[in-house]
Motif scaffolding. Sequence first.
Motif, PDB file in Angstrom:
ATOM      1  N   THR A 130      28.643  40.637  27.255  1.00 51.07           N
ATOM      2  CA  THR A 130      29.296  40.047  28.421  1.00 51.07           C
ATOM      3  C   THR A 130      30.578  40.803  28.761  1.00 51.07           C
ATOM      4  O   THR A 130      31.267  41.300  27.885  1.00 51.07           O
ATOM      5  N   ALA A 131      30.865  40.880  30.046  1.00 44.86           N
ATOM      6  CA  ALA A 131      32.094  41.511  30.526  1.00 44.86           C
ATOM      7  C   ALA A 131      32.701  40.629  31.597  1.00 44.86           C
ATOM      8  O   ALA A 131      32.031  39.743  32.153  1.00 44.86           O
ATOM      9  N   TYR A 132      33.965  40.888  31.878  1.00 41.31           N
ATOM     10  CA  TYR A 132      34.701  40.042  32.807  1.00 41.31           C
ATOM     11  C   TYR A 132      35.502  40.880  33.789  1.00 41.31           C
ATOM     12  O   TYR A 132      36.024  41.933  33.435  1.00 41.31           O
ATOM     13  N   ALA A 133      35.590  40.377  34.996  1.00 47.19           N
ATOM     14  CA  ALA A 133      36.519  40.911  35.991  1.00 47.19           C
ATOM     15  C   ALA A 133      37.646  39.890  36.070  1.00 47.19           C
ATOM     16  O   ALA A 133      37.399  38.692  36.256  1.00 47.19           O
ATOM     17  N   LEU A 134      38.880  40.355  35.866  1.00 44.84           N
ATOM     18  CA  LEU A 134      40.042  39.476  35.933  1.00 44.84           C
ATOM     19  C   LEU A 134      40.963  39.956  37.039  1.00 44.84           C
ATOM     20  O   LEU A 134      41.215  41.150  37.169  1.00 44.84           O
ATOM     21  N   ALA A 135      41.472  39.016  37.808  1.00 41.66           N
ATOM     22  CA  ALA A 135      42.460  39.340  38.827  1.00 41.66           C
ATOM     23  C   ALA A 135      43.663  38.439  38.625  1.00 41.66           C
ATOM     24  O   ALA A 135      43.524  37.212  38.526  1.00 41.66           O
ATOM     25  N   HIS A 136      44.834  39.049  38.516  1.00 46.10           N
ATOM     26  CA  HIS A 136      46.099  38.314  38.462  1.00 46.10           C
ATOM     27  C   HIS A 136      46.705  38.462  39.844  1.00 46.10           C
ATOM     28  O   HIS A 136      47.185  39.532  40.214  1.00 46.10           O
ATOM     29  N   LEU A 137      46.647  37.387  40.613  1.00 52.61           N
ATOM     30  CA  LEU A 137      47.061  37.424  42.008  1.00 52.61           C
ATOM     31  C   LEU A 137      48.428  36.779  42.174  1.00 52.61           C
ATOM     32  O   LEU A 137      48.703  35.722  41.618  1.00 52.61           O
ATOM     33  N   HIS A 138      49.268  37.429  42.968  1.00 57.35           N
ATOM     34  CA  HIS A 138      50.636  36.974  43.202  1.00 57.35           C
ATOM     35  C   HIS A 138      50.779  36.452  44.622  1.00 57.35           C
ATOM     36  O   HIS A 138      50.040  36.869  45.507  1.00 57.35           O
ATOM     37  N   ASP A 139      51.742  35.608  44.852  1.00 57.32           N
ATOM     38  CA  ASP A 139      52.131  35.186  46.195  1.00 57.32           C
ATOM     39  C   ASP A 139      50.934  34.705  47.013  1.00 57.32           C
ATOM     40  O   ASP A 139      50.622  35.227  48.074  1.00 57.32           O
ATOM     41  N   VAL A 140      50.268  33.681  46.498  1.00 57.99           N
ATOM     42  CA  VAL A 140      49.076  33.144  47.150  1.00 57.99           C
ATOM     43  C   VAL A 140      49.423  31.909  47.985  1.00 57.99           C
ATOM     44  O   VAL A 140      48.573  31.101  48.291  1.00 57.99           O
ATOM     45  N   GLN A 141      50.660  31.747  48.346  1.00 63.58           N
ATOM     46  CA  GLN A 141      51.111  30.548  49.053  1.00 63.58           C
ATOM     47  C   GLN A 141      50.565  30.453  50.478  1.00 63.58           C
ATOM     48  O   GLN A 141      50.039  29.441  50.883  1.00 63.58           O
ATOM     49  N   SER A 142      50.705  31.499  51.247  1.00 60.94           N
ATOM     50  CA  SER A 142      50.313  31.499  52.647  1.00 60.94           C
ATOM     51  C   SER A 142      49.108  32.413  52.821  1.00 60.94           C
ATOM     52  O   SER A 142      49.229  33.630  52.684  1.00 60.94           O
ATOM     53  N   LEU A 143      47.951  31.843  53.109  1.00 58.61           N
ATOM     54  CA  LEU A 143      46.731  32.643  53.170  1.00 58.61           C
ATOM     55  C   LEU A 143      46.431  33.121  54.588  1.00 58.61           C
ATOM     56  O   LEU A 143      46.374  32.339  55.526  1.00 58.61           O
ATOM     57  N   HIS A 144      46.226  34.398  54.697  1.00 58.76           N
ATOM     58  CA  HIS A 144      45.834  35.037  55.955  1.00 58.76           C
ATOM     59  C   HIS A 144      44.362  34.683  56.237  1.00 58.76           C
ATOM     60  O   HIS A 144      43.572  34.528  55.302  1.00 58.76           O
ATOM     61  N   PRO A 145      43.951  34.589  57.489  1.00 58.38           N
ATOM     62  CA  PRO A 145      42.544  34.302  57.802  1.00 58.38           C
ATOM     63  C   PRO A 145      41.554  35.274  57.164  1.00 58.38           C
ATOM     64  O   PRO A 145      40.424  34.877  56.844  1.00 58.38           O
ATOM     65  N   ASP A 146      41.949  36.523  56.920  1.00 57.67           N
ATOM     66  CA  ASP A 146      41.064  37.476  56.238  1.00 57.67           C
ATOM     67  C   ASP A 146      40.687  36.994  54.843  1.00 57.67           C
ATOM     68  O   ASP A 146      39.576  37.248  54.367  1.00 57.67           O
ATOM     69  N   VAL A 147      41.609  36.298  54.179  1.00 58.87           N
ATOM     70  CA  VAL A 147      41.337  35.807  52.823  1.00 58.87           C
ATOM     71  C   VAL A 147      40.247  34.744  52.860  1.00 58.87           C
ATOM     72  O   VAL A 147      39.389  34.689  51.975  1.00 58.87           O
ATOM     73  N   PHE A 148      40.239  33.918  53.884  1.00 56.15           N
ATOM     74  CA  PHE A 148      39.165  32.925  54.016  1.00 56.15           C
ATOM     75  C   PHE A 148      37.818  33.629  54.173  1.00 56.15           C
ATOM     76  O   PHE A 148      36.819  33.213  53.573  1.00 56.15           O
TER      77      PHE A 148
ATOM     78  N   PRO B  88      26.895  39.800  33.047  1.00 51.41           N
ATOM     79  CA  PRO B  88      26.070  40.005  31.853  1.00 51.41           C
ATOM     80  C   PRO B  88      26.458  41.240  31.050  1.00 51.41           C
ATOM     81  O   PRO B  88      26.203  41.286  29.848  1.00 51.41           O
ATOM     82  N   SER B  89      27.066  42.246  31.698  1.00 50.19           N
ATOM     83  CA  SER B  89      27.427  43.474  30.985  1.00 50.19           C
ATOM     84  C   SER B  89      28.552  44.187  31.736  1.00 50.19           C
ATOM     85  O   SER B  89      28.811  43.899  32.917  1.00 50.19           O
ATOM     86  N   ALA B  90      29.169  45.147  31.064  1.00 48.50           N
ATOM     87  CA  ALA B  90      30.211  45.953  31.700  1.00 48.50           C
ATOM     88  C   ALA B  90      29.625  46.788  32.830  1.00 48.50           C
ATOM     89  O   ALA B  90      30.267  46.981  33.869  1.00 48.50           O
ATOM     90  N   ASP B  91      28.395  47.266  32.656  1.00 46.99           N
ATOM     91  CA  ASP B  91      27.756  48.032  33.732  1.00 46.99           C
ATOM     92  C   ASP B  91      27.571  47.176  34.978  1.00 46.99           C
ATOM     93  O   ASP B  91      27.807  47.641  36.094  1.00 46.99           O
ATOM     94  N   GLN B  92      27.152  45.939  34.794  1.00 45.34           N
ATOM     95  CA  GLN B  92      26.979  45.043  35.937  1.00 45.34           C
ATOM     96  C   GLN B  92      28.318  44.778  36.622  1.00 45.34           C
ATOM     97  O   GLN B  92      28.401  44.752  37.848  1.00 45.34           O
ATOM     98  N   ALA B  93      29.386  44.591  35.848  1.00 43.93           N
ATOM     99  CA  ALA B  93      30.720  44.368  36.427  1.00 43.93           C
ATOM    100  C   ALA B  93      31.159  45.596  37.218  1.00 43.93           C
ATOM    101  O   ALA B  93      31.649  45.469  38.354  1.00 43.93           O
ATOM    102  N   ARG B  94      30.983  46.778  36.634  1.00 46.35           N
ATOM    103  CA  ARG B  94      31.346  48.026  37.319  1.00 46.35           C
ATOM    104  C   ARG B  94      30.541  48.214  38.596  1.00 46.35           C
ATOM    105  O   ARG B  94      31.073  48.562  39.642  1.00 46.35           O
TER     106      ARG B  94
END
Length: 115
Positions: free
Chosen positions: A2-20, A61-67
Amino acid sequence: MTAYALAHLHDVQSLHPDVFDYLERIQETLDPYGGRFIVHGGAVEVREGSWPGTIVIIEFPSADQARNWYESPAYQEILPLRTDHIPGAAILVEGVGPDHDSAEMGAMLRAAASR
């Protein structure tokens, strides 16, 4: 493994319509690679250090799938919808197997460091 994609996101207070748009489209990019959200912006309880922002964890399921997912044309097409509006860092990391032993790992690292 198993592999994981992690995102540490900052300043998520005001969301732009693109984010939706990004949020509405990301799952269709994950499905072909077996990706599924484990954590998606839940409350963060900081116990050590500081942690500005929120975290997203996606399991594959795997690092290859994540990549392959991250590099896929479908994901690359929507990625700027998020990155243009929410700063942060993203990484891919392999998990450990069911037989992982941290004591054994510590002993191996200790032996390597004493050489």
